[in-house]
Enzyme design. Structure first.
Site, PDB file in Angstrom:
ATOM      1  N   ARG A 203      12.380   4.454  -2.677  1.00 19.11           N
ATOM      2  CA  ARG A 203      10.780   4.059  -2.310  1.00 19.11           C
ATOM      3  C   ARG A 203      10.717   3.164  -3.615  1.00 19.11           C
ATOM      4  NH1 ARG A 203       5.590   7.319  -3.178  1.00 19.11           N
ATOM      5  NH2 ARG A 203       4.238   5.356  -2.022  1.00 19.11           N
TER       6      ARG A 203
ATOM      7  N   HIS B 104       1.814  11.631 -12.010  1.00 13.95           N
ATOM      8  CA  HIS B 104       2.010  10.194 -11.605  1.00 13.95           C
ATOM      9  C   HIS B 104       3.383   9.469 -12.105  1.00 13.95           C
ATOM     10  CE1 HIS B 104      -1.308  10.217  -9.035  1.00 13.95           C
ATOM     11  NE2 HIS B 104      -2.644  10.416  -9.997  1.00 13.95           N
ATOM     12  N   LEU B 105       4.455   9.235 -11.502  1.00 11.52           N
ATOM     13  CA  LEU B 105       5.237   9.117 -11.995  1.00 11.52           C
ATOM     14  C   LEU B 105       5.171   7.684 -12.542  1.00 11.52           C
ATOM     15  CD1 LEU B 105       6.857   9.373  -8.849  1.00 11.52           C
ATOM     16  CD2 LEU B 105       8.068   9.791 -10.433  1.00 11.52           C
ATOM     17  N   SER B 106       3.894   6.895 -11.968  1.00  9.95           N
ATOM     18  CA  SER B 106       3.599   5.238 -12.200  1.00  9.95           C
ATOM     19  C   SER B 106       2.360   5.643 -13.020  1.00  9.95           C
ATOM     20  CB  SER B 106       3.854   4.709 -11.105  1.00  9.95           C
ATOM     21  OG  SER B 106       2.350   4.593 -10.413  1.00  9.95           O
TER      22      SER B 106
ATOM     23  N   GLU C 218      -3.279  16.936 -13.083  1.00 10.38           N
ATOM     24  CA  GLU C 218      -2.250  16.130 -12.150  1.00 10.38           C
ATOM     25  C   GLU C 218      -1.544  14.887 -12.219  1.00 10.38           C
ATOM     26  OE1 GLU C 218      -5.516  13.505 -11.206  1.00 10.38           O
ATOM     27  OE2 GLU C 218      -4.636  11.416 -10.566  1.00 10.38           O
TER      28      GLU C 218
ATOM     29  N   ALA D 262      -0.718   8.682  -3.088  1.00 12.92           N
ATOM     30  CA  ALA D 262      -1.910   8.438  -1.830  1.00 12.92           C
ATOM     31  C   ALA D 262      -3.139   9.344  -2.053  1.00 12.92           C
ATOM     32  CB  ALA D 262      -2.047   7.516  -1.000  1.00 12.92           C
TER      33      ALA D 262
ATOM     34  N   PRO E 269       2.184  12.764   0.089  1.00  9.90           N
ATOM     35  CA  PRO E 269       2.912  11.919   0.989  1.00  9.90           C
ATOM     36  C   PRO E 269       3.470  10.724   0.436  1.00  9.90           C
ATOM     37  CG  PRO E 269       0.693  11.399   1.100  1.00  9.90           C
ATOM     38  CD  PRO E 269       0.892  12.553   0.032  1.00  9.90           C
ATOM     39  N   ASN E 270       4.890  10.705   1.458  1.00  7.78           N
ATOM     40  CA  ASN E 270       5.950   9.588   0.716  1.00  7.78           C
ATOM     41  C   ASN E 270       6.986   9.821  -0.742  1.00  7.78           C
ATOM     42  OD1 ASN E 270       5.065   7.858   2.897  1.00  7.78           O
ATOM     43  ND2 ASN E 270       3.211   7.258   2.045  1.00  7.78           N
TER      44      ASN E 270
ATOM     45  N   ARG F 236      -2.011  -0.885 -11.876  1.00  9.78           N
ATOM     46  CA  ARG F 236      -1.535  -0.965 -10.798  1.00  9.78           C
ATOM     47  C   ARG F 236      -2.369  -1.616  -9.749  1.00  9.78           C
ATOM     48  NH1 ARG F 236       2.622   2.930  -8.069  1.00  9.78           N
ATOM     49  NH2 ARG F 236       2.788   0.757  -6.872  1.00  9.78           N
TER      50      ARG F 236
ATOM     51  N   ARG G 213      -5.976   1.435  -7.276  1.00  6.80           N
ATOM     52  CA  ARG G 213      -5.334   3.328  -8.283  1.00  6.80           C
ATOM     53  C   ARG G 213      -5.464   3.461  -8.837  1.00  6.80           C
ATOM     54  NH1 ARG G 213      -0.748   3.803  -4.725  1.00  6.80           N
ATOM     55  NH2 ARG G 213       0.213   1.570  -4.158  1.00  6.80           N
TER      56      ARG G 213
ATOM     57  N   ASP H 115     -11.550  19.925  -3.465  1.00  4.37           N
ATOM     58  CA  ASP H 115     -12.976  20.625  -3.503  1.00  4.37           C
ATOM     59  C   ASP H 115     -11.309  21.964  -3.161  1.00  4.37           C
ATOM     60  OD1 ASP H 115     -14.892  18.951  -2.635  1.00  4.37           O
ATOM     61  OD2 ASP H 115     -15.122  19.717  -0.409  1.00  4.37           O
TER      62      ASP H 115
ATOM     63  N   HIS I 232      -6.279   9.272  -4.419  1.00  6.90           N
ATOM     64  CA  HIS I 232      -7.071   8.245  -4.384  1.00  6.90           C
ATOM     65  C   HIS I 232      -8.272   8.337  -3.546  1.00  6.90           C
ATOM     66  CE1 HIS I 232      -4.411   6.575  -6.720  1.00  6.90           C
ATOM     67  NE2 HIS I 232      -3.549   5.676  -6.220  1.00  6.90           N
TER      68      HIS I 232
ATOM     69  N   TYR J 280       9.071   3.860  -8.668  1.00  4.26           N
ATOM     70  CA  TYR J 280       9.434   4.838  -9.162  1.00  4.26           C
ATOM     71  C   TYR J 280      10.698   5.260  -9.860  1.00  4.26           C
ATOM     72  CZ  TYR J 280       4.896   4.877  -6.047  1.00  4.26           C
ATOM     73  OH  TYR J 280       3.752   4.950  -5.544  1.00  4.26           O
TER      74      TYR J 280
ATOM     75  N   ASN K 142       1.508  15.731  -7.425  1.00  2.00           N
ATOM     76  CA  ASN K 142       1.599  14.455  -7.515  1.00  2.00           C
ATOM     77  C   ASN K 142       0.725  14.459  -6.246  1.00  2.00           C
ATOM     78  OD1 ASN K 142       1.246  11.843  -7.428  1.00  2.00           O
ATOM     79  ND2 ASN K 142       3.686  11.951  -7.996  1.00  2.00           N
TER      80      ASN K 142
HETATM   81  C1  DQA Z   1       2.093   8.057  -7.620  1.00  2.00           C
HETATM   82  C2  DQA Z   1       0.786   7.021  -7.729  1.00  2.00           C
HETATM   83  C3  DQA Z   1      -0.249   6.614  -6.218  1.00  2.00           C
HETATM   84  O1  DQA Z   1      -1.116   5.377  -6.083  1.00  2.00           O
HETATM   85  C4  DQA Z   1       0.375   6.737  -4.623  1.00  2.00           C
HETATM   86  O2  DQA Z   1       0.125   6.102  -3.596  1.00  2.00           O
HETATM   87  C5  DQA Z   1       2.338   6.903  -4.969  1.00  2.00           C
HETATM   88  C6  DQA Z   1       2.286   7.775  -6.472  1.00  2.00           C
HETATM   89  C7  DQA Z   1       2.864   8.205  -9.035  1.00  2.00           C
HETATM   90  O3  DQA Z   1       3.729   8.806  -8.935  1.00  2.00           O
HETATM   91  O4  DQA Z   1       2.887   7.085  -8.545  1.00  2.00           O
HETATM   92  O5  DQA Z   1       2.840   7.422  -3.923  1.00  2.00           O
HETATM   93  O6  DQA Z   1       1.221   9.183  -7.359  1.00  2.00           O
END
Ligand code: DQA
Length: 149
Positions: free
Chosen positions: A20, A103-105, A101, A80, A12-13, A110, A114, A90, A83, A25, A77
């Site tokens: 964003r 993550h950009l950040s 897995e 959210a 999501p997002n 953080r 997270r 599952d 977490h 990011y 990725n």
């Molecule tokens: C994220 C880190 C997550 O905590 C956050 O909710 C995201 C992006 C990242 O790519 O850094 O939406 O997965």
């Protein structure tokens, strides 16, 4: 050498990348990330499919579909849902396709909420903190892993 098929899932997002929270990011868009994955895949002999959703159940459905699509590896990725989502965990365990897995950040730099991932201990590997490059590192890592086993 056999061509590999990877599925790249974005949670999501992440459709809002580019505008964003650029402090976390950067300015790269999701389309840019997908394009660079496809280009690297072409040079490595890996077929890349991508999918983004803001809905947990749609991501679960796409993970299930990966088994019938003969996907060799998944780069995810979960955003959210990292977490919170026992459902994604599952689903990934149910299909037993290796996954990375991403993550950009750097989620460990953080907020405390997270720092925990519902998926990390089931992943083949984790890449975080390199911006869009995290995805490309995951692609190379997953291909090395799969070509060795
Ligand atoms: C994220 C880190 C997550 O905590 C956050 O909710 C995201 C992006 C990242 O790519 O850094 O939406 O997965």
């Amino acid at each position: 050498m056999k061509n590999l098929r990877f599925l790249v899932l974005h949670g999501p997002n992440l459709n809002l990348l580019g505008t964003r929270e650029p402090g976390h990011y950067g300015h790269v868009t999701l389309a840019d990330i997908n394009q660079s994955l496809i280009e690297l895949g072409d040079t490595l002999g890996i077929e890349i499919s991508t999918f983004q959703s803001n809905h947990e159940g749609e991501l679960v459905d796409r993970i299930h579909q990966a088994a019938s699509d003969n996907i060799d590896g998944i780069i995810i990725n979960p955003a959210a849902y990292t977490h919170t989502s026992i459902a994604l965990r599952d689903a990934l365990l149910a299909i037993s396709i290796p996954f990375i897995e991403v993550h950009l950040s750097n989620i460990h730099r953080r907020e405390e909420f997270r720092h925990h991932s519902m998926l990390a201990d089931a992943a083949t590997g984790i890449v975080a903190g390199f911006g869009a490059t995290s995805y490309l590192l995951a692609l190379r890592g997953l291909q090395d892993h799969l070509r060795q086993i």
